[in-house]
Structure formats: structure tokens, C-alpha cells
Design a protein around this motif. Structure first.
Motif, PDB file in Angstrom:
ATOM      1  N   VAL A 364      -0.193 -83.582  80.987  1.00 50.38           N
ATOM      2  CA  VAL A 364      -0.232 -82.868  79.720  1.00 50.38           C
ATOM      3  C   VAL A 364       0.383 -81.489  79.925  1.00 50.38           C
ATOM      4  O   VAL A 364      -0.301 -80.549  80.301  1.00 50.38           O
ATOM      5  CB  VAL A 364      -1.678 -82.720  79.195  1.00 50.38           C
ATOM      6  N   SER A 399     -11.854 -88.399  71.890  1.00 47.98           N
ATOM      7  CA  SER A 399     -11.017 -87.403  71.231  1.00 47.98           C
ATOM      8  C   SER A 399      -9.645 -87.985  70.960  1.00 47.98           C
ATOM      9  O   SER A 399      -9.198 -88.926  71.634  1.00 47.98           O
ATOM     10  CB  SER A 399     -10.894 -86.137  72.090  1.00 47.98           C
ATOM     11  N   HIS A 400      -8.967 -87.418  69.979  1.00 46.87           N
ATOM     12  CA  HIS A 400      -7.618 -87.816  69.609  1.00 46.87           C
ATOM     13  C   HIS A 400      -6.730 -86.572  69.651  1.00 46.87           C
ATOM     14  O   HIS A 400      -7.193 -85.459  69.403  1.00 46.87           O
ATOM     15  CB  HIS A 400      -7.585 -88.420  68.209  1.00 46.87           C
ATOM     16  N   PHE A 401      -5.461 -86.793  69.930  1.00 48.49           N
ATOM     17  CA  PHE A 401      -4.492 -85.690  69.966  1.00 48.49           C
ATOM     18  C   PHE A 401      -3.640 -85.772  68.706  1.00 48.49           C
ATOM     19  O   PHE A 401      -3.106 -86.836  68.364  1.00 48.49           O
ATOM     20  CB  PHE A 401      -3.619 -85.803  71.219  1.00 48.49           C
ATOM     21  N   THR A 420      -6.027 -90.969  72.055  1.00 47.95           N
ATOM     22  CA  THR A 420      -6.823 -90.581  73.224  1.00 47.95           C
ATOM     23  C   THR A 420      -6.338 -89.235  73.734  1.00 47.95           C
ATOM     24  O   THR A 420      -5.206 -88.827  73.469  1.00 47.95           O
ATOM     25  CB  THR A 420      -6.700 -91.624  74.345  1.00 47.95           C
ATOM     26  N   THR A 421      -7.179 -88.546  74.469  1.00 54.50           N
ATOM     27  CA  THR A 421      -6.763 -87.354  75.212  1.00 54.50           C
ATOM     28  C   THR A 421      -6.947 -87.555  76.708  1.00 54.50           C
ATOM     29  O   THR A 421      -6.899 -86.592  77.480  1.00 54.50           O
ATOM     30  CB  THR A 421      -7.564 -86.113  74.753  1.00 54.50           C
ATOM     31  N   LEU A 426      -2.408 -90.627  78.079  1.00 51.99           N
ATOM     32  CA  LEU A 426      -1.897 -89.829  76.978  1.00 51.99           C
ATOM     33  C   LEU A 426      -0.401 -90.006  76.750  1.00 51.99           C
ATOM     34  O   LEU A 426       0.053 -90.298  75.641  1.00 51.99           O
ATOM     35  CB  LEU A 426      -2.223 -88.359  77.240  1.00 51.99           C
ATOM     36  N   SER A 488      -6.825 -81.134  69.375  1.00 50.83           N
ATOM     37  CA  SER A 488      -7.564 -82.369  69.627  1.00 50.83           C
ATOM     38  C   SER A 488      -8.656 -82.479  68.569  1.00 50.83           C
ATOM     39  O   SER A 488      -9.193 -81.465  68.106  1.00 50.83           O
ATOM     40  CB  SER A 488      -8.188 -82.352  71.023  1.00 50.83           C
ATOM     41  N   SER A 502      -9.488 -77.447  71.225  1.00 49.35           N
ATOM     42  CA  SER A 502      -8.394 -77.428  72.218  1.00 49.35           C
ATOM     43  C   SER A 502      -7.023 -77.249  71.572  1.00 49.35           C
ATOM     44  O   SER A 502      -6.129 -78.081  71.717  1.00 49.35           O
ATOM     45  CB  SER A 502      -8.420 -78.720  73.047  1.00 49.35           C
TER      46      SER A 502
END
Length: 711
Positions: A364, A399-401, A420-421, A426, A488, A502
Motif C-alpha cells: 500500500v 474494512s473497504h478502501f 478489503t484493506t 489489496l 477506508s 484512515s
């Protein structure tokens, strides 16, 4: 034939406001891809200059005319008369009507360039070449939203050396003419200096060039690798192709896909070779070029290399090897590559790329930028756009991005999202959903994002909150001229409410530096967070990045007194120099030699002066780990004699106390080498890159062993 005007500008373009241009058409519209053939320039090409009477345009025009370029006049807003014996007209539309050009070269500063490009699009000039660096990204996205609606004008650039036909003696750009020779190899490149290295290698090997297209190093390019390859495929003058790529975006992977298809459908495909710069770059830094950074889900230098190699492209590790490679490749293919009028016939040994085994980059990337906002500043900015930021939830909650960024290939903004994170998944699950800069995210784009986030079955409240979040991120992205605005999101198991956390904000500093926009945002910049060397470099127009070596997590791998300080002109060449130095010297052939790595990335820029070179030495030598300085220059706009004078100035002003290895090629290389020789300084000078690298390794290893250095 110049097409007659079929479109009218229905709303004036204003780059300094939020208005956006729209074109209406009265004829069938085929799309921007139909303009690819406009890249075929040659003796027939009638060229005008925008900004014709300016100092740089005048010097460039004189040189280009003497070389044979058919420049028929130029434009000066509200001006008229003559310049260099050629007509000067008050507008591009007037120039189109009276001079009937096929192409325009835009020679104006970055803050004027977008308006000049848009004027050329409105006038339907078939080929528009923009060489300016630092045009704001959002201006370019507005331009491409216009280009996508028409089928008359093709853009090369921006931030590119331009386009040149060595056979047709037609130059629209600032390429160093003495390097070029007429022949049959087509070149497309992100990097200007690496393209000059490529051309110089071919010319020295007795091979010339047909058409050379500068893709440019910006985030979005008007013409990309695939566009150029399509031209080379059909061009009778082109018998082989070369790609010069670098880290950032996915253009190289897309080129590999095109090459795979090309080789399947063509009985006798033309040979293709390539070089990739940026193996030592990380996703955390912009490496000189505005587009030289790895976004989420984008390819690294290694993935680009692998993609091209997998479809049979011949890979080299340094462009100086292209001459030998292409000579052998053409001989094996049986193609009749005519020998150019080369200045010198010399065959050099070469080998294809032995890939360095480096640790994988961070999954990331966290973009370090010249604008640093604190966590509180980011939260306050997001709050003003109705995006409250909360602490990150426990790791047990999924969590989602989600964000807004740039879709480089689509030349537009896009929603970027993953369900997903998890760092391990990712990058493989990221999806970009492009949308028009004119309209913003459409209902269809919002639905696609919800589906990919696996929120299609979520409660209506959650879906509405997500859609509203996307719109707010888009508003922030557009109004603050960001490159990325992302967060996120987590859905609590106890409620339908979204938690946003985040945040990651990445802004385009060209909007402020070139056009003075976003002053309030840039006033937040805290320079205390930046290393003093980087601040000093910035003041001089230098890009300086201190490197930690191949393994930041294992600093013991590095000999602290065995690093090479590199000084290079051009971002692409600087990346490639670091790649090759590390490749050659990190695993030395001598078993008694110690591994050597680069201490820094340093790009002096395309217009380096003697003072810039002296400052560069000061920055490099401030690092106590440096044992030898390697100056690698290929002169284009940067003159080799000026570099030599800068090195001498550094010895006087900085007090250079480390051995210096200098490799000069390109414009005024003989004069530069003579200046260094007459200075009688402890400098090892070379014109061959491989010999220079070997000397760098010898000196660095001697320093590591505590030996007296012999220059």
C-alpha cells in the motif's frame, strides 16, 4: 488534406475557473483513436508555433528550420506581422485558415499551456505537441474530456520532448538534433533523456531512426505506447520498434497486451526491444516525472519488465546497448535496415537484462509529496466536505478502501475501490471505475462501485451513505485539484452506519506552483516535516531523494561508507542510472569486492546550470555514506560543457573531497570533456557508460576496504 471545420465551441474553456469546455458536432464522431494517424509527420508536415515570437520558440524554430522542418508561421495572441521571415497571426483559427498547418508546437509556459492546447483543439489542428512541464493535472483532465468528444486533433505530451521524424527532417519539440540520423527504427518513450540515449546508441551503431514519439512523463499522456505502436506497425519506414518505459501507470503492460495480439495476427512482426527505468523506485516517492509513482494496483518496474519479456520483447538494462541489440536483431530477422549516416561505427558488447532481486515494494504505497498535511489538517479538510473521520476500528471488523483518483489509461478521473484493506489482497482486488470529468460519477459508476465493494445487498441507508461519500470525495478531489482522495470505510455489525477512517490525500502541487491556484491549501504546508536537503534541492529546481538502499528493514546490509552518490540530468535517466549501478555493483563479479548501492536519486532537471550542478554536489556530499560521486549526463537541453563548468565550480565552492567519475554524452560532449581535462582535477572522465560504472565500483570498493584511492 486539412479537414474543414465541422464543430463549434459551445462554451468557452476557462482553465482558471470551474467552467468546462464542451464541443457539439455536426458530423459523425468517430473518437479520439481516429486521430492516431495524425502522428505520421514528415517532409509534408506544415508546422506552426504557438508562442512563436518568444525567446525559446525563436531559438528552436531557427534550429528546426535549418534542419529542414517546414515551419510555415506562428501565432502571437492579438499579434500580426512577420517573425523569422514567416507570418505571425493573432489566433490559431486564423493560422488554420491562412497557413493550413498539419501540426502546432506549443512553446508557452505551463500556466499558459492549457489555454493554448484548448485553442488548438477548437481550431481543429490535426497534431498538437505540448512540451511544457508542470501543467496542472486537472487542466489536462479537462482537455482530455474535450479530446474524447472529437476526432480531429491528436495531442502529444505534455511534459514530453515532442515528436521527430529523422527521415522527414521534421522536428516538433526540443530533441538534440545532432544525435539523430535517418533510418528505420521507431521509438516511443516516457523519458526524454533515455530516448536521447537510445537514439545516440543507434546512431553510433550505424542505425538511424524513422519516427520518435515522446510520450512524456506526466500522469496522463495525450499519446501512449499503444498509440505509437499502431503507427509503427503500419509505417513503411519503420522496420523495428523500441519502447522506453518507467515506473508509474500501466501503459507498459497495455503495450505488452497489444504486442501479444500483434504477434498472433501478423505473419512477420517487426522486432521490438525495450528498457524500463525505476527498479530502485518505491511507491512512496515521485521520482522526478510527475507520473513516476506507483498507484494502488499499478505495476512496478519489475511487473512491466515481466509483461514485456513474456511477449517476446528483447529487454536491455541500459539504452546505450540498443545499438548492438538492434543490429543483431535486425540481422536475424532478415529485415533490410538501411545504415544511417552515422557519425561513428562502433560495436559494443551487450547483454539482456539480468533482473535485480529486490525486496517487493510496499503493498500500500504512501505517497510522500511536497505538500504535507498533518492528520488533524486532513481531518479538518475532510470534515469541511462532510466527511467525518473516526479512529480506525478494531481489526476484527472488515474494512473497504474507497476513493477518487486518476485512471491514467482512460485519461479521466475514476472511483478506486476494493472490498478489503488487507495488504496481501489489496492490490489484486483494486478496481478503477472511470467517469467523465465533465459529469462526475454517474449512477452506473456508483452502482459498479457498490457492487465491487460487496455492498449491493447492504441496507439502503448504508448504500446511500456510500454513494454520498463518493460524491463528497469527488467534490474535494475536483475543487482542491487532488491526485487522490481516499479513505477506508467500515460497517459496524451493530448498526447500518459507516465509519470513515484512515484518510489519504495526495494533491497536485503544479496547480499552485504553475498557476497560483489552491494557495489556501498550500499555505498549510509544514516544511519542518521535510529534510533540509530536499528543501534546498527544491529551491534550485532539483529533485533529490535520499535512498536507504535495497532493504530499509535491514540496514546492516549496507556498508555505511560504500555508497554511490548519483548526479543525473533527467528523471528517467536518473532512475535507470540507479538501477544499473545497483545491478552491476550490488553483486560484484570480484568475490573480494563488497556490494555497493546508490545513496540517492538526483535529477538536476532538463535545464541544469553550472550553479545547479554545484548545488547538487553539495547535496550529495552532505551524506557521509557517499564514497564516490557518479555524474551521468546525456546532453539535450542540458549542455555537456555547462555540466563540466558546474563540476569545476563545485570543486571550488563546495570543496569536493570524494572521487568523481563523470560520463558525458550528447550535446557539446567533446567540449565538456576538454574542459574537464584542462581543469586538471581528480576526475575520471568517460564517454562509455559501462566503463564509467566499472570505475565507480572500483573506487567505492577501495573506499570500503580503506585503501588509498588511485584516480
Amino acid at each position: 488534406m486539412i479537414p474543414h471545420r465541422t464543430r463549434q465551441l459551445s462554451r468557452k474553456i476557462d482553465c482558471t475557473s470551474r467552467t468546462v469546455s464542451r464541443f457539439s458536432t455536426t458530423s459523425r464522431r468517430n473518437g479520439y483513436d481516429d486521430t492516431i494517424q495524425n502522428l505520421k509527420i514528415g517532409k509534408h508536415t506544415r508546422v506552426i508555433f504557438q508562442g512563436f515570437t518568444g525567446k525559446q520558440a525563436t531559438a528552436n524554430a531557427k534550429e528546426s528550420i535549418e534542419w529542414g522542418t517546414n515551419i510555415v508561421g506562428g501565432v502571437k495572441p492579438n499579434g500580426s506581422g512577420e517573425h523569422l521571415g514567416l507570418p505571425v497571426l493573432p489566433s490559431v483559427r486564423a493560422a488554420m485558415e491562412q497557413l493550413k498547418p498539419h501540426a502546432t508546437g506549443i512553446y508557452v509556459a505551463a500556466h499558459q499551456a492549457a489555454a493554448a492546447i484548448e485553442e488548438a483543439i477548437e481550431a481543429e489542428v490535426p497534431l498538437i505537441v505540448a512540451v511544457a512541464e508542470h501543467i496542472p493535472l486537472h487542466d489536462i483532465m479537462r482537455i482530455h474530456s474535450v479530446l474524447a468528444t472529437q476526432s480531429k486533433s491528436r495531442l502529444v505530451g505534455a511534459n514530453a520532448p515532442g515528436i521527430i521524424s529523422a527521415i522527414g527532417h521534421c522536428r516538433i519539440g526540443f530533441q538534440p538534433l545532432p544525435t539523430f540520423s535517418p533510418g528505420h527504427i521507431g521509438i516511443v518513450a516516457k523519458s526524454g533523456t533515455l530516448s536521447y540515449e537510445t537514439v545516440g546508441s543507434l546512431t553510433r551503431a550505424g542505425l538511424g531512426q524513422s519516427l520518435c514519439i515522446g510520450m512524456g512523463g506526466d500522469v496522463i499522456a495525450g499519446t501512449n505506447f499503444v498509440d505509437a505502436l499502431k503507427v509503427f506497425e503500419d509505417d513503411e519506414d519503420t522496420e523495428a520498434m523500441i519502447l522506453v518505459g518507467e515506473v508509474g501507470g500501466t501503459a507498459e503492460e497495455e503495450a505488452a497486451d497489444w504486442i501479444r495480439d500483434y504477434k498472433k495476427r501478423v505473419k512477420d512482426p517487426k522486432p521490438i526491444a525495450a528498457v524500463i527505468g525505476g527498479f530502485q523506485a518505491t511507491g512512496r516517492r515521485v521520482m522526478g516525472h510527475a507520473g513516476a509513482w506507483t498507484g494502488l494496483g499499478e505495476g512496478t518496474a519489475k511487473s512491466k519488465y515481466d509483461a514485456l519479456e513474456s511477449v517476446g520483447v528483447t529487454m536491455v538494462d541500459h539504452p546505450a546497448k540498443f545499438g548492438g541489440v538492434m543490429k543483431d536483431t535486425l540481422a536475424k530477422s532478415g529485415r533490410n535496415q538501411s545504415a544511417a549516416q552515422a557519425q561513428q561505427q562502433q560495436r559494443r558488447s551487450y547483454h539482456t537484462y539480468r533482473r535485480p532481486q529486490l525486496p517487493p515494494p510496499s503493498q500500500v504505497p504512501t505517497q510522500k509529496r511536497s505538500l504535507h498535511l498533518t492528520a488533524d489538517q486532513s481531518a479538518n479538510l475532510l470534515q469541511s466536505y462532510k466527511i467525518p473521520i473516526s479512529p480506525a476500528p478494531s481489526t476484527t471488523e472488515p474494512s473497504h478502501f474507497l476513493g477518487i483518483t486518476v485512471a491514467r489509461s482512460a485519461r479521466s478521473p475514476c472511483i478506486i475501490c476494493t472490498p478489503t484493506t488487507d495488504p496481501s489482497a489489496l492490490t489484486h482486488r483494486v478496481r478503477r471505475i472511470p467517469f467523465s470529468y465533465l459529469t462526475g460519477p454517474t449512477p452506473e459508476a456508483l452502482d459498479a462501485a457498490l457492487s465491487h465493494l460487496q455492498l449491493s445487498s447492504a441496507p439502503p441507508t448504508t448504500k446511500a451513505q456510500t454513494a454520498s461519500l463518493i460524491q463528497n470525495l469527488w467534490t474535494l478531489f475536483r475543487e482542491k485539484e487532488a491526485i487522490e482522495t481516499s479513505v477506508s470505510i467500515s460497517l459496524s455489525s451493530n448498526s447500518d452506519a459507516l465509519t470513515t477512517h484512515s484518510p489519504y490525500l495526495f494533491f497536485d502541487d503544479a496547480a499552485y506552483k504553475s498557476n497560483g491556484r489552491q494557495a489556501d491549501l498550500h499555505a498549510l504546508r509544514d516544511t519542518s516535516l521535510l529534510p533540509s536537503t530536499e528543501l534546498e534541492a527544491e529551491k534550485s529546481g532539483i529533485v533529490f531523494v535520499r535512498l536507504n538502499g535495497p532493504s530499509p528493514d535491514r540496514p546492516d546490509d549496507l556498508n555505511p561508507n560504500n555508497l554511490v552518490g548519483t548526479l543525473v540530468n533527467g528523471a528517467g535517466l536518473a532512475m535507470n542510472t540507479n538501477d544499473v549501478v545497483n545491478l552491476r555493483l550490488s553483486t560484484p563479479s570480484d568475490p573480494n569486492a563488497k556490494p555497493t548501492y546508490c545513496a540517492n536519486f538526483l535529477d538536476t532537471g532538463g535545464k541544469a546550470t553550472a550553479a545547479t550542478i554545484s548545488t547538487s554536489f553539495k547535496l550529495i556530499l552532505s551524506d557521509p555514506r557517499v564514497s564516490v560521486v557518479f555524474v551521468n549526463i546525456f546532453g539535450g537541453l542540458t549542455l555537456c560543457d555547462m555540466i563540466a563548468q558546474g563540476i569545476i565550480l563545485a570543486f571550488k565552492e563546495v570543496g569536493v573531497n570524494k572521487p568523481v567519475v563523470v560520463r558525458l554524452r550528447g550535446t557539446n560532449e567533446g567540449l565538456g570533456q576538454k574542459i574537464l581535462e584542462e581543469a586538471s582535477l581528480p576526475i575520471s572522465a568517460f564517454d562509455d557508460f559501462e566503463e564509467a560504472v566499472r570505475e565507480v565500483g572500483r573506487l567505492a570498493n577501495a573506499s570500503a576496504n580503506g585503501e588509498a584511492l588511485k584516480m
